[in-house]
Design a protein around this motif. Structure first.
Motif, mmCIF file in Angstrom:
data_model
loop_
_atom_site.group_PDB
_atom_site.id
_atom_site.type_symbol
_atom_site.label_atom_id
_atom_site.label_comp_id
_atom_site.label_asym_id
_atom_site.label_seq_id
_atom_site.Cartn_x
_atom_site.Cartn_y
_atom_site.Cartn_z
ATOM 1 N N GLY A 122 0.739 -1.112 -0.200
ATOM 2 C CA GLY A 122 -0.066 -0.013 -0.031
ATOM 3 C C GLY A 122 0.848 1.261 -0.118
ATOM 4 O O GLY A 122 1.745 1.467 0.651
ATOM 5 N N ALA B 194 -1.038 7.144 2.860
ATOM 6 C CA ALA B 194 -0.553 7.941 3.903
ATOM 7 C C ALA B 194 0.216 6.957 5.060
ATOM 8 O O ALA B 194 1.385 7.227 5.293
ATOM 9 N N ALA B 195 -0.452 5.934 5.267
ATOM 10 C CA ALA B 195 0.231 4.778 6.079
ATOM 11 C C ALA B 195 1.253 4.139 5.515
ATOM 12 O O ALA B 195 2.609 4.240 6.159
ATOM 13 N N LEU C 25 -7.806 -8.172 2.182
ATOM 14 C CA LEU C 25 -6.548 -9.031 1.661
ATOM 15 C C LEU C 25 -6.558 -10.216 2.892
ATOM 16 O O LEU C 25 -6.365 -11.240 2.459
HETATM 17 C C1 LIG Z 1 -12.613 13.445 -0.448
HETATM 18 C C2 LIG Z 1 -11.827 12.906 0.829
HETATM 19 C C3 LIG Z 1 -11.438 13.926 1.730
HETATM 20 C C4 LIG Z 1 -10.813 13.369 2.770
HETATM 21 N N1 LIG Z 1 -10.408 14.535 3.640
HETATM 22 C C5 LIG Z 1 -9.782 14.096 4.682
HETATM 23 C C6 LIG Z 1 -9.242 15.083 5.936
HETATM 24 O O1 LIG Z 1 -9.604 16.492 5.685
HETATM 25 N N2 LIG Z 1 -8.886 14.608 6.861
HETATM 26 C C7 LIG Z 1 -8.666 13.314 7.159
HETATM 27 O O2 LIG Z 1 -8.107 13.219 8.407
HETATM 28 N N3 LIG Z 1 -8.881 12.678 6.393
HETATM 29 C C8 LIG Z 1 -9.665 12.777 5.096
HETATM 30 N N4 LIG Z 1 -9.815 11.815 4.313
HETATM 31 C C9 LIG Z 1 -9.455 10.455 4.442
HETATM 32 C C10 LIG Z 1 -8.082 10.176 4.234
HETATM 33 O O3 LIG Z 1 -7.955 10.397 2.948
HETATM 34 C C11 LIG Z 1 -7.709 8.741 4.536
HETATM 35 O O4 LIG Z 1 -7.799 8.595 6.027
HETATM 36 C C12 LIG Z 1 -6.285 8.437 4.094
HETATM 37 O O5 LIG Z 1 -6.064 8.556 2.994
HETATM 38 C C13 LIG Z 1 -5.970 6.905 4.698
HETATM 39 O O6 LIG Z 1 -4.566 6.572 4.309
HETATM 40 P P1 LIG Z 1 -4.340 5.106 4.153
HETATM 41 O O7 LIG Z 1 -3.017 4.987 3.849
HETATM 42 O O8 LIG Z 1 -4.656 4.227 5.169
HETATM 43 O O9 LIG Z 1 -5.307 4.455 3.005
HETATM 44 P P2 LIG Z 1 -4.924 4.979 1.384
HETATM 45 O O10 LIG Z 1 -4.619 6.538 1.329
HETATM 46 O O11 LIG Z 1 -6.424 4.857 0.716
HETATM 47 O O12 LIG Z 1 -4.037 4.230 0.759
HETATM 48 C C14 LIG Z 1 -3.972 2.794 0.530
HETATM 49 C C15 LIG Z 1 -3.069 2.463 -0.481
HETATM 50 O O13 LIG Z 1 -2.940 1.097 -0.810
HETATM 51 C C16 LIG Z 1 -2.983 0.860 -1.974
HETATM 52 N N5 LIG Z 1 -3.538 -0.447 -2.279
HETATM 53 C C17 LIG Z 1 -4.954 -0.817 -1.928
HETATM 54 N N6 LIG Z 1 -4.775 -2.074 -2.446
HETATM 55 C C18 LIG Z 1 -3.819 -2.720 -2.508
HETATM 56 C C19 LIG Z 1 -3.273 -3.959 -2.855
HETATM 57 N N7 LIG Z 1 -4.218 -5.095 -3.042
HETATM 58 N N8 LIG Z 1 -1.923 -3.939 -3.182
HETATM 59 C C20 LIG Z 1 -1.296 -3.058 -3.132
HETATM 60 N N9 LIG Z 1 -1.498 -1.858 -2.739
HETATM 61 C C21 LIG Z 1 -2.947 -1.709 -2.537
HETATM 62 C C22 LIG Z 1 -3.857 1.941 -2.808
HETATM 63 O O14 LIG Z 1 -3.177 2.143 -4.388
HETATM 64 C C23 LIG Z 1 -3.006 3.158 -1.905
HETATM 65 O O15 LIG Z 1 -1.817 3.558 -2.270
HETATM 66 C C24 LIG Z 1 -10.518 12.112 3.278
HETATM 67 C C25 LIG Z 1 -10.931 11.165 2.163
HETATM 68 C C26 LIG Z 1 -11.458 11.616 0.930
HETATM 69 C C27 LIG Z 1 -12.160 10.485 -0.004
#
Ligand SMILES: Cc1cc2nc3c(=O)[nH]c(=O)nc-3n(C[C@H](O)[C@H](O)[C@H](O)COP(=O)(O)OP(=O)(O)OC[C@H]3O[C@@H](n4cnc5c(N)ncnc54)[C@H](O)[C@@H]3O)c2cc1C
Length: 560
Positions: free
Chosen positions: A22, A25-26, A241
């Motif tokens: 992934g 952000a994380a 997954l």
């Molecule tokens: C319009 C909008 C506005 C938002 N505004 C805010 C805000 O103001 N403040 C806030 O705190 N949060 C906000 N959020 C939420 C924020 O975007 C998420 O909390 C954050 O991006 C989550 O981070 P993450 O890394 O967990 O997941 P994601 O950022 O979704 O990243 C997941 C990653 O995993 C990858 N992935 C998925 N499946 C697979 C796989 N099988 N194999 C390999 N890679 C994979 C994807 O390609 C992606 O790169 C908002 C969301 C949206 C949609």
């Protein structure tokens, strides 16, 4: 090093210390922190620099209620299968969970984290830097020492306060912002466009991950082997997954007690009433303020932990917003310009060009009227529009919301409240499959009486306090508000807040990962992201999930 995974020959085996699945952000945060310590990291990004239709399709799933529960927005709408993940569209609102969110509350079933706020605090300080949200200062007194401590003079009491703030990231697009750093890190390999399809446990008891099977296109698979694996695919994809990797244990990984995918939470958000303030504009703060580092900050109403316990409700905040700008009846050129810009951006973000055009067609008449309002008011409003456009779209640190003027003293009251953990609120594997043959998700989000009561009692408290202090009035109808809330939950929109689906708990019976994010009973598999939150408070999740990702990286570096 950044690498196009399509150039990896079929059947290749790639090796590293840590494999991160992934690139959001994380995942990017864990990778950067480990790179700083010289660990050999392989990161599977899951998407490319631009989101392609076939990648987005991998996120589709079913949101049809499987029992008499509410629906949910389409699963490919509020997340992005792309480098940088959903931070490619996030708003940047940063706010930490409150101390009370970490404690077990008798009136919130399944509440309590195996961590305290104080344990997480040092990581939140670092997360603030990663999110470029300035200092870790979330009270007005600390962040804005020259400004009044309260949002409205004389409002704060034992039950409600307005002296806390939220901060806004520029917003940081994690993929773009941190790519150069990862590219320059000699021990990092980012495999752009690589999708993880399967987490392979060893056949000997399934206590360790043996490798990840990944692919760039159907049939073109390769393997990644590492000592440690971090699952960081977002709150919906992490459980998918784990559940789909069910060859060794038929229940999936970490699911001996059926907890994977359960306790799915988001937030309840919306507007159920309007506030009129009967005090002069000099007695309250409506607009954004900027701290010493020019970070945008904003005040809010917050219900204190004492009042939450007394009323038996979850955590809640609200803030004043401009009145609804969707109705062109306001005849305000700035509002119409804001509405038009927002509508076209939203249309562009729809699942396809076709869906965007259909959506715009449905609103043809009001949009035409907004154009008329804009044309009529543009000459007079031009300097203000130009200033707002520069601050909102052309600045590196952009104005988060165009709020309009405080002079009307009538505002929408926007609330954001806790969605309490509930094992019946869940995501599971559905019966259809994606292009790689992976089962698609079936989401069944559920709300209980506590969720509704939190919103209603919070509004009642606010209404009473406004009258008690002679500051103003909340215009709302509690009975109608309950109906509207039910309707809203029947057509739920998560706004990309996907929490709780691999919750953290001390005992495997109560959750999926331990206090360090390690999957119970699997020695070398960790989960990063909001899926590990046992409760979600009222706070937007990203700052906290980034803090947990930094903490996880520290833990892994220590273990190694
Ligand atoms: C319009 C909008 C506005 C938002 N505004 C805010 C805000 O103001 N403040 C806030 O705190 N949060 C906000 N959020 C939420 C924020 O975007 C998420 O909390 C954050 O991006 C989550 O981070 P993450 O890394 O967990 O997941 P994601 O950022 O979704 O990243 C997941 C990653 O995993 C990858 N992935 C998925 N499946 C697979 C796989 N099988 N194999 C390999 N890679 C994979 C994807 O390609 C992606 O790169 C908002 C969301 C949206 C949609």
């Amino acid at each position: 090093m950044m690498e196009d995974a399509r150039s990896i020959p079929l059947g290749t085996e790639i090796k590293g210390d840590v494999c991160i699945i992934g690139g959001g952000a994380a995942g990017i945060t864990v990778a950067m922190e480990l790179a700083n310590r010289g660990r050999k990291v392989i990161l599977l990004s899951g998407g490319s620099r631009r989101e392609r239709a076939e990648d987005r399709d991998l996120y589709r799933g079913s949101t049809l209620p499987i029992s008499a529960q509410p629906a949910h927005e389409p699963l490919d709408e509020n997340r992005r299968r792309v480098w940088g993940g959903t931070t490619s569209v996030w708003g940047g609102r940063c706010v930490p969970l409150d101390e009370i969110d970490f404690s077990a509350r008798s009136h919130v079933p399944f509440s309590g984290w195996p961590l305290t706020f104080d344990e997480l605090r040092p990581y939140l300080v670092r997360a603030n830097r990663v999110c470029e949200a300035g200092a870790f200062a979330y009270s007005a007194a600390e962040a804005l020492p020259d400004r009044p401590p309260e949002m409205i003079a004389g409002f704060d009491g034992l039950d409600l306060v307005t002296n806390r703030i939220e901060r806004w990231s520029p917003p940081t697009r994690f993929g773009r912002r941190y790519e150069a750093m990862l590219k320059a890190a000699p021990t990092v390999r980012v495999l752009m466009g690589a999708h993880a399809l399967h987490i392979q446990l060893d056949q000997d008891g399934g206590r360790r991950v043996a490798h990840i099977r990944a692919a760039t296109r159907p049939g073109h698979t390769f393997e990644v082997k590492a000592s440690t694996y971090v699952l960081a695919c977002g709150g919906l994809e992490n459980p998918r997954l784990l559940l789909a990797s069910n060859d060794v244990d038929g229940n999936g990984i970490g699911n001996q007690h059926g907890n994977v995918g359960r306790y799915y939470m988001s937030h309840l958000v919306g507007v159920l009433g309007e506030v009129t303030l009967e005090v002069p504009t000099s007695a309250f703060t409506f607009d954004f303020e900027r701290d010493a580092a020019s970070v945008y900050c904003r005040r809010r109403f917050w219900v204190t932990p004492e009042a939450q316990a007394r009323l038996g409700i979850g955590n809640a905040i609200a803030f004043l917003l401009r009145p609804s700008i969707g109705d062109p009846g306001h005849r305000n050129a700035v509002y119409s310009a804001t509405h038009l810009a927002k509508t076209y951006v939203d249309a562009f973000r729809r699942r396809s060009l076709r869906a965007g055009i259909d959506w715009l067609r449905q609103q043809e008449e009001p949009l035409r009227e907004h154009w008329r309002v804009l044309a009529r008011g543009a000459p007079a409003a031009a300097p203000r529009l130009a200033r707002l456009a520069r601050r909102r779209w052309l600045s590196q640190r952009r104005l988060p919301i165009v709020l309009g003027s405080a002079d009307t003293r009538r505002f929408a009251l926007f609330f954001q409240t806790e969605h309490a953990p509930n094992p019946d609120s869940r995501v599971a594997l559905g019966s259809t499959r994606d292009a790689f043959g992976m089962p698609r998700l079936q989401v069944n989000i559920a709300f209980g009486d506590l969720d509704i009561e939190t919103v209603v009692r919070f509004h009642t408290l606010l209404a009473d306090r406004l009258v008690q202090t002679d500051i103003g009035r909340l215009h709302w109808d509690p009975l109608e508000a309950r109906h509207r809330l039910r309707d809203q939950l029947d057509n739920f929109n998560s706004h990309g807040h996907h929490l709780g689906t691999t919750r953290m708990a001390t005992r495997p019976e109560d959750g999926v990962v331990d206090r360090n994010g390690r999957v119970h009973n699997v020695a070398n598999l960790y989960v990063a992201g909001a899926s590990v939150f046992p409760t979600g408070g009222h706070a937007n999740p990203t700052l906290t999930l980034v803090a947990l990702a930094i903490r996880l990286a520290d833990h892994l570096a220590g273990e190694m």
